[in-house]
Design a protein around this motif. Structure first.
Motif, short mmCIF file in Angstrom:
data_model
loop_
_atom_site.label_atom_id
_atom_site.label_comp_id
_atom_site.label_asym_id
_atom_site.label_seq_id
_atom_site.Cartn_x
_atom_site.Cartn_y
_atom_site.Cartn_z
N PRO A 1 33.68 -50.77 52.53
CA PRO A 1 33.09 -49.68 51.75
C PRO A 1 32.30 -48.73 52.65
CG PRO A 1 31.79 -51.64 51.49
CD PRO A 1 32.99 -52.04 52.29
N LYS A 2 32.16 -47.54 52.18
CA LYS A 2 31.35 -46.57 52.90
C LYS A 2 29.88 -46.84 52.56
CE LYS A 2 34.97 -43.04 52.89
NZ LYS A 2 35.97 -44.02 53.14
N VAL A 3 29.13 -47.29 53.53
CA VAL A 3 27.71 -47.54 53.33
C VAL A 3 26.93 -46.73 54.36
CG1 VAL A 3 27.93 -49.82 52.28
CG2 VAL A 3 27.80 -49.65 54.74
N PRO A 4 25.75 -46.30 54.05
CA PRO A 4 25.03 -46.57 52.82
C PRO A 4 25.59 -45.75 51.66
CG PRO A 4 23.72 -45.16 54.21
CD PRO A 4 24.96 -45.51 54.99
N ASN A 5 25.33 -46.29 50.45
CA ASN A 5 25.66 -45.58 49.23
C ASN A 5 24.50 -45.77 48.25
OD1 ASN A 5 26.10 -48.11 47.85
ND2 ASN A 5 28.17 -48.16 48.72
N ARG A 6 24.69 -45.43 46.99
CA ARG A 6 23.57 -45.52 46.04
C ARG A 6 23.04 -46.94 45.88
NH1 ARG A 6 24.89 -43.60 40.48
NH2 ARG A 6 26.61 -44.97 40.89
N GLU A 7 23.90 -47.95 46.02
CA GLU A 7 23.49 -49.33 45.78
C GLU A 7 23.28 -50.14 47.05
OE1 GLU A 7 24.90 -53.35 43.39
OE2 GLU A 7 26.29 -51.67 43.53
N ILE A 8 24.16 -49.97 48.02
CA ILE A 8 24.16 -50.82 49.21
C ILE A 8 23.73 -50.01 50.44
CG2 ILE A 8 25.57 -52.31 50.69
CD1 ILE A 8 25.16 -53.38 47.83
N ALA A 9 22.68 -50.50 51.10
CA ALA A 9 22.20 -49.85 52.31
C ALA A 9 22.99 -50.33 53.53
CB ALA A 9 20.71 -50.13 52.51
#
Length: 159
Positions: free
Chosen positions: A116-124
């Motif tokens: 996944p592309k992180v960071p995102n709204r939930e996962i740093a």
């Protein structure tokens, strides 16, 4: 008259069930242990709470615990389960509420088609870590669960 009572019985049972839910709502969550080929453990760091955790989250209405575990690890880390995860234990999470429970799953067969592309709204952040070199901020509950799964520590029913 007997027919009318028989028809009301399911409605009465449903009303009793709904009343019980309103009086004693319960929350249910899952966490999942995923290890890579080197034995490193997948952990996630959320944007809204401190610490590193096993991936997981809430079970949606109409969803099984196993389906929730597969969904959550997919959403948080891009992991696709190639075989069903195994339920390891159920826990009472009294830190969350007096009615919260967590199912812990262990996954042996998985792939990560696209991280996944992180960071995102939930996962740093996400990462795989050696069990003897976990991030300092790894939560105590996560460390206990890993000891239970990998070291044969006694399962504590309290998360």
């Amino acid at each position: 008259m007997v027919g009318a009572v028989a028809r009301l019985k399911p409605l009465v049972q449903r009303l009793i069930h709904l009343g019980a839910l309103a009086a004693r709502p319960m929350t249910l969550g899952v966490r999942i242990v995923v290890a890579d080929g080197e034995g490193r453990i997948l952990l996630v760091r959320h944007t809204y709470v401190p610490g590193w955790y096993l991936p997981g989250g809430g079970v949606d209405p109409g969803e099984t615990l196993a389906a929730a575990a597969a969904r959550e690890v997919g959403e948080e880390a891009g992991i696709r389960l190639e075989e069903p995860a195994r339920l390891f234990a159920l826990y009472f999470n009294r830190r969350a509420s007096r009615r919260d429970h967590v199912g812990l799953y262990v996954c042996n067969g998985w792939s990560q088609p696209e991280p996944p592309k992180v960071p995102n709204r939930e996962i740093a952040e996400i990462g795989f870590f050696s069990r003897n070199a976990l991030p300092e901020e790894t939560t105590a509950a996560t460390r206990r669960r890993l000891a239970e799964v990998f070291e044969g520590a006694a399962v504590d029913e309290i998360w």
